[in-house]
Design a protein around this motif. Structure first.
Motif, PDB file in Angstrom:
ATOM      1  N   GLY A  50     -52.511  -3.654  57.677  1.00 21.71           N
ATOM      2  CA  GLY A  50     -53.225  -3.025  58.796  1.00 21.71           C
ATOM      3  C   GLY A  50     -54.272  -2.038  58.321  1.00 21.71           C
ATOM      4  N   ILE A  51     -53.917  -1.190  57.354  1.00 22.91           N
ATOM      5  CA  ILE A  51     -54.876  -0.224  56.800  1.00 22.91           C
ATOM      6  C   ILE A  51     -56.030  -0.955  56.126  1.00 22.91           C
ATOM      7  N   ALA A  52     -55.722  -2.007  55.357  1.00 24.35           N
ATOM      8  CA  ALA A  52     -56.765  -2.769  54.672  1.00 24.35           C
ATOM      9  C   ALA A  52     -57.734  -3.396  55.669  1.00 24.35           C
ATOM     10  N   LYS A  53     -57.200  -3.923  56.767  1.00 23.44           N
ATOM     11  CA  LYS A  53     -58.068  -4.538  57.778  1.00 23.44           C
ATOM     12  C   LYS A  53     -58.966  -3.511  58.459  1.00 23.44           C
ATOM     13  N   LEU A  54     -58.499  -2.287  58.558  1.00 23.46           N
ATOM     14  CA  LEU A  54     -59.317  -1.228  59.151  1.00 23.46           C
ATOM     15  C   LEU A  54     -60.355  -0.697  58.177  1.00 23.46           C
ATOM     16  N   VAL A  55     -59.955  -0.450  56.949  1.00 20.70           N
ATOM     17  CA  VAL A  55     -60.830   0.192  55.964  1.00 20.70           C
ATOM     18  C   VAL A  55     -61.737  -0.817  55.249  1.00 20.70           C
ATOM     19  N   PRO A 109     -62.380  -4.520  56.062  1.00 18.02           N
ATOM     20  CA  PRO A 109     -62.137  -5.753  56.827  1.00 18.02           C
ATOM     21  C   PRO A 109     -62.600  -7.028  56.115  1.00 18.02           C
ATOM     22  N   ASP A 110     -63.739  -6.997  55.437  1.00 16.96           N
ATOM     23  CA  ASP A 110     -64.245  -8.193  54.754  1.00 16.96           C
ATOM     24  C   ASP A 110     -63.324  -8.591  53.607  1.00 16.96           C
ATOM     25  N   GLN A 111     -62.948  -7.623  52.776  1.00 15.76           N
ATOM     26  CA  GLN A 111     -62.093  -7.916  51.637  1.00 15.76           C
ATOM     27  C   GLN A 111     -60.698  -8.343  52.076  1.00 15.76           C
ATOM     28  N   ALA A 112     -60.160  -7.710  53.121  1.00 15.17           N
ATOM     29  CA  ALA A 112     -58.825  -8.056  53.601  1.00 15.17           C
ATOM     30  C   ALA A 112     -58.785  -9.470  54.163  1.00 15.17           C
ATOM     31  N   ALA A 113     -59.918  -9.966  54.624  1.00  8.84           N
ATOM     32  CA  ALA A 113     -59.991 -11.329  55.165  1.00  8.84           C
ATOM     33  C   ALA A 113     -60.321 -12.355  54.089  1.00  8.84           C
ATOM     34  N   GLY A 114     -60.389 -11.949  52.833  1.00  8.47           N
ATOM     35  CA  GLY A 114     -60.632 -12.890  51.743  1.00  8.47           C
ATOM     36  C   GLY A 114     -62.059 -12.959  51.261  1.00  8.47           C
ATOM     37  N   SER A 115     -62.925 -12.039  51.691  1.00  8.08           N
ATOM     38  CA  SER A 115     -64.340 -12.039  51.294  1.00  8.08           C
ATOM     39  C   SER A 115     -64.978 -13.406  51.535  1.00  8.08           C
ATOM     40  N   GLY A 137     -71.078 -20.539  61.267  1.00  9.11           N
ATOM     41  CA  GLY A 137     -69.795 -20.282  61.906  1.00  9.11           C
ATOM     42  C   GLY A 137     -68.583 -20.842  61.194  1.00  9.11           C
ATOM     43  N   LYS A 138     -68.778 -21.445  60.034  1.00 12.17           N
ATOM     44  CA  LYS A 138     -67.660 -22.021  59.284  1.00 12.17           C
ATOM     45  C   LYS A 138     -67.530 -21.321  57.939  1.00 12.17           C
ATOM     46  N   SER A 139     -66.299 -21.154  57.481  1.00 13.12           N
ATOM     47  CA  SER A 139     -66.072 -20.602  56.147  1.00 13.12           C
ATOM     48  C   SER A 139     -66.396 -21.679  55.124  1.00 13.12           C
ATOM     49  N   VAL A 140     -67.271 -21.344  54.180  1.00 13.60           N
ATOM     50  CA  VAL A 140     -67.648 -22.305  53.139  1.00 13.60           C
ATOM     51  C   VAL A 140     -67.107 -21.916  51.779  1.00 13.60           C
ATOM     52  N   GLY A 141     -66.458 -20.779  51.694  1.00 15.83           N
ATOM     53  CA  GLY A 141     -65.889 -20.338  50.437  1.00 15.83           C
ATOM     54  C   GLY A 141     -65.690 -18.836  50.446  1.00 15.83           C
ATOM     55  N   SER A 142     -65.290 -18.339  49.304  1.00 13.59           N
ATOM     56  CA  SER A 142     -65.064 -16.909  49.132  1.00 13.59           C
ATOM     57  C   SER A 142     -65.958 -16.388  48.021  1.00 13.59           C
TER      58      SER A 142
END
Length: 190
Positions: free
Chosen positions: A29-34, A36-42, A48-53
């Protein structure tokens, strides 16, 4: 026996809930707040589609793309669930053959390029998932990519410069280029 078992079991359940449930949920929860991009896997989004990290290398084999570092993961290249190095030492003939084959593949893809092949294009990283190459490795491939895309070499050089990242904190490591980000920028170039 019950007098010993009850406190032990209570302590086990309490610590399991704290360290196995409450703490991980709180940190997530803290990671998603502080961050958000890194917590979601960069993740990198395209249309609109994830193409990689940004953090995990991808295999590119077409001449029109920059190629990343070789991956030592198995059973397929850049397998994030099998992150590891090859653990082959410098005197291992298997490593020598792999490097020789990689150099031959690079030379075959760009026969007119007589420059020295940068080491990061022939040796895998410790994780086998490195998403970056050195600026020298990008420059080495620049001519091949420009010809394959029918772009001026200077346009490709500008993209390399634009997508180059400096050393971490200004002094840790070497300048590098994220291969996925650079290839996506090339795809967006008209």
């Amino acid at each position: 026996m019950t007098a010993l078992l009850r406190p032990a079991l209570t302590l086990f359940i309490t610590l399991s809930l704290i360290t196995g449930l409450a703490y991980p949920l709180a940190m997530t929860g803290i990671a998603k707040l502080v961050f958000p991009d890194q917590a979601a896997g960069s993740l990198i989004q395209k249309e609109g589609k994830s193409v990689g990290s940004r953090l995990i290398g991808q295999a590119f084999g077409a001449p029109r793309y920059f190629w990343g570092r070789p991956s030592a993961t198995s059973p397929m290249s850049n397998n994030a669930s099998a992150s590891s190095g090859s653990n082959q030492g410098p005197l291992n003939p298997v490593l020598a053959d792999a490097v020789k084959n990689r150099i031959e593949a690079l030379r075959a893809a760009d026969p007119g390029n007589n420059a020295t092949v940068p080491a990061d294009l022939v040796y895998s990283s410790a994780s086998g998932l490195d998403p970056h190459i050195s600026v020298a490795a990008a420059v080495y491939q620049m001519g091949r990519v420009a010809r394959a895309r029918n772009l001026p070499v200077e346009r490709v050089r500008l993209l390399i410069n634009e997508y180059s990242e400096g050393p971490l904190l200004g002094f840790l490591g070497e300048p590098r280029v994220n291969v996925l980000a650079l290839n996506l920028a090339l795809d967006a170039t008209r």
